[in-house]
Design an enzyme around this catalytic site. Structure first.
Site, short mmCIF file in Angstrom:
data_model
loop_
_atom_site.label_atom_id
_atom_site.label_comp_id
_atom_site.label_asym_id
_atom_site.label_seq_id
_atom_site.Cartn_x
_atom_site.Cartn_y
_atom_site.Cartn_z
N HIS A 84 3.66 -10.08 3.00
CA HIS A 84 2.83 -11.12 3.57
C HIS A 84 1.97 -11.86 2.55
O HIS A 84 1.20 -12.74 2.91
CB HIS A 84 1.98 -10.59 4.71
CG HIS A 84 0.86 -9.69 4.29
ND1 HIS A 84 -0.46 -10.05 4.38
CD2 HIS A 84 0.86 -8.44 3.78
CE1 HIS A 84 -1.21 -9.06 3.95
NE2 HIS A 84 -0.44 -8.06 3.59
N THR A 116 14.23 3.99 9.86
CA THR A 116 15.10 2.83 10.01
C THR A 116 14.50 1.64 9.30
O THR A 116 13.33 1.33 9.48
CB THR A 116 15.27 2.48 11.50
OG1 THR A 116 15.72 3.62 12.19
CG2 THR A 116 16.26 1.35 11.67
N SER A 155 4.59 -6.98 -1.83
CA SER A 155 4.10 -7.11 -0.46
C SER A 155 4.68 -8.36 0.18
O SER A 155 4.70 -9.41 -0.43
CB SER A 155 2.58 -7.21 -0.50
OG SER A 155 2.09 -7.51 0.77
N CYS A 195 -9.60 -6.05 1.77
CA CYS A 195 -9.46 -4.61 1.95
C CYS A 195 -10.75 -3.84 1.74
O CYS A 195 -10.88 -2.70 2.13
CB CYS A 195 -8.33 -4.03 1.07
SG CYS A 195 -8.15 -4.76 -0.53
N THR A 210 0.83 -1.20 0.00
CA THR A 210 0.00 0.00 0.00
C THR A 210 0.87 1.25 0.00
O THR A 210 0.60 2.20 -0.75
CB THR A 210 -0.94 0.00 1.23
OG1 THR A 210 -1.69 -1.20 1.22
CG2 THR A 210 -1.86 1.19 1.19
#
Lengths: 127, 406
Positions: free
Chosen positions: B206, B244, B204, B330, B128
């Site tokens: 996952h 980071t 992505s 989503c 996203t």
């Protein structure tokens, strides 16, 4: 180092299958068993000794991965599936889950240990 | 037999009297008590042993929503969560150096999966964020002759594969930037950013058996694609994404990409075999089932079926032993039928009755068979209860009915 013999490869195959059956998660267990079988079957006709050694080394590394993962995932509750058969069978596995004083409990850090810190090698003053 | 009755009595006793483990939070759905091995005969251990063993979780058939971590990925990540905890941007000590080395190795692994150069990969918090960076790029370079084409490589609802290579060809000849959201496609179908002329790509973690909370964006360097940073700060990731870099997560993403590269062909064969089994069995046993999406340009792991005369939500609830979804996660908060199904011209009533079956690397034949069996059983049962189905059986054409206006 001599190239791996047929017996060594078979031993490795059996060891990997044995370890994989200890995965408490149904999906990991079934995938590991299936993948190991198919991978060894696929490569059974490889003749080049260098290639055989590469494959054997990779398999040994994967066996270590399985061993570590089986141990570190033992502390999560068994996610049994809708079918009834896949639950930790052995008394040892169950005891590890529930008895805090159990000696075979392994902290994840021990499986992924690294070099000791510099200070650990020095002589400690006795008070 | 005796052990089983003793077990049941012990189970009842534990539930009645509050014991030390009764406060344990319910892990997932409690479906039914399972009978266990002889350990139950040990009295002192039963109280604690029972709680954990009596939960049965549903099968997981929703891989488009998210995927389980591959054990090889977790194995790669754990050292960075336990021992090698340095900040990869620390330049002055071994902790930083080893963390940075791991980050760069992960970058190389992601790049090699899509045929890119490691300098073209920027780590983000997920697809996203990558999409937002890519689309904001358009606003940063607004001129009459620039624009951006953004296409999903593999749709997450119906599994259709878009003709990326052709679109890439058109875009490069018209000097238009081409972005693709490849979250569902990376590691599952072969992708090459140079062959397909892709300028920007979102990845992505996952969706490819990696950790949640990490992703990457591929940004082409030759010819240079300029993007504007969404997040400003210390200038990490070439200034395009400050913050980071989470070493354990990116190591996981890299490991997931490497495993995916090795396993792509094997997984594809397995998933295709299971998908074929699922669709054949369901369509041979039930009439009036429609598969949504082009059957030829289709990723086999995402099967979207519409069962006519059955409401999708009620079928989902009936199939409580299987984790499924209708439409994408989503957009699941709204009650409207999927915009994708509407766009491909599905009738309203069929759009409401669609279910998405996800098959992944870890899905087994037994899980597919169980799902198929339950699905057939419940569809038949729900159709028996449906007055529309009755009318259809009597030969009435539903489209000819004049529903009275109130």
């Amino acid at each position: 180092m001599a190239a791996s013999s047929r017996a060594q490869v078979l031993d490795l195959y059996r060891a990997m299958l044995r370890e994989s059956k200890h995965f408490s998660a149904y999906n990991y267990r079934t995938y590991a068993v299936r993948r190991i079988r198919d991978a060894f079957r696929e490569n059974k006709n490889v003749k080049d000794p260098v290639e055989i050694q590469t494959l054997v080394n990779k398999a040994k590394r994967d066996l270590e991965i399985i061993r570590r993962q089986v141990m570190s995932l033992k502390s999560t509750p068994a996610v049994g599936m809708v079918s009834r058969t896949h639950i930790p069978r052995t008394g040892a596995a169950l005891r590890n889950l529930y008895l805090p004083g159990s000696s075979s409990q392994v902290h994840i850090g021990q499986l992924y240990s690294t070099d000791k810190l510099i200070i650990e090698n020095q002589e400690k003053p006795r008070t | 037999m005796l052990l089983r009755t003793a077990w049941r009595r012990a189970a009842a006793a534990v539930r009645a009297a509050p014991g030390p483990r009764s406060e344990a939070p319910a892990r997932g759905l409690r479906l039914r008590v399972v009978d266990n091995a002889p350990q139950s005969a040990v009295p002192s251990d039963t109280a604690t042993a029972l709680e954990v063993e009596s939960v049965l979780r549903p099968l997981y058939m929703d891989v488009q929503a998210t995927t389980p971590l591959d054990p090889r990925v977790l194995d790669a990540m754990l050292p960075y969560l336990v021992n090698y905890y340095g900040n990869p941007h620390s330049r002055t000590h071994a902790y930083g150096w080893e963390s940075e080395a791991a980050m760069e190795r992960a970058r190389q692994q992601v790049a090699s999966l899509i045929g890119a150069d490691p300098r073209e990969i920027i780590f983000t918090s997920g697809a996203t964020e990558s999409n937002n960076i890519a689309v904001k790029e358009l606003e940063a370079a607004i001129q009459p002759d620039t624009s951006l084409v953004s296409v999903m490589t593999v749709n997450n609802e119906i599994g259709v594969k878009q003709p990326i290579a052709e679109i890439g060809q058109i875009c490069s000849s018209r000097r238009v930037y081409f972005h693709t959201d490849a979250a569902q496609a990376v590691g599952k179908i072969p992708l090459d950013v140079n062959d397909m002329k892709i300028d920007l790509m979102s990845i992505s973690g996952h969706k490819i058996y990696g950790p949640k909370g990490v992703g990457a964006i591929y940004i082409r360097r030759r010819p240079r694609v300029r993007v504007e940073a969404l997040q400003s700060g210390g200038g990490q990731e070439r200034g395009m994404r400050s913050g980071t870099v989470p070493t354990p997560l990116v190591v996981g993403l890299g490991a997931a990409c490497e495993v995916a590269q090795q396993e792509m062909e094997y997984d594809h064969k397995w998933i295709s075999k299971l998908a074929e089994r699922l669709t054949k069995k369901i369509m041979n046993s039930l009439p009036d089932v429609v598969m949504n999406g082009d059957p030829e340009h289709h990723y086999p792991g995402c099967i979207n079926l519409s069962f006519a005369y059955v409401e999708g939500e009620s079928l989902l609830m009936a199939l409580k032993d299987v984790a499924l979804s209708s439409g994408s996660a989503c957009t699941s908060a709204s009650l409207e039928p999927s915009y994708v199904l509407r766009a491909i011209g599905t009738d309203e009533d069929l759009a409401h009755s669609s279910i998405r079956f996800g098959i992944g690397r870890f899905t087994t034949e037994e899980e597919v068979d169980y799902t198929v069996e339950k699905c057939i059983h419940h569809v038949k049962r729900l159709r028996e209860m449906s007055p529309l189905w009755e009318m259809v059986q009597d030969g009435i054409d539903l489209k000819s009915i004049k529903w009275t206006q109130h």
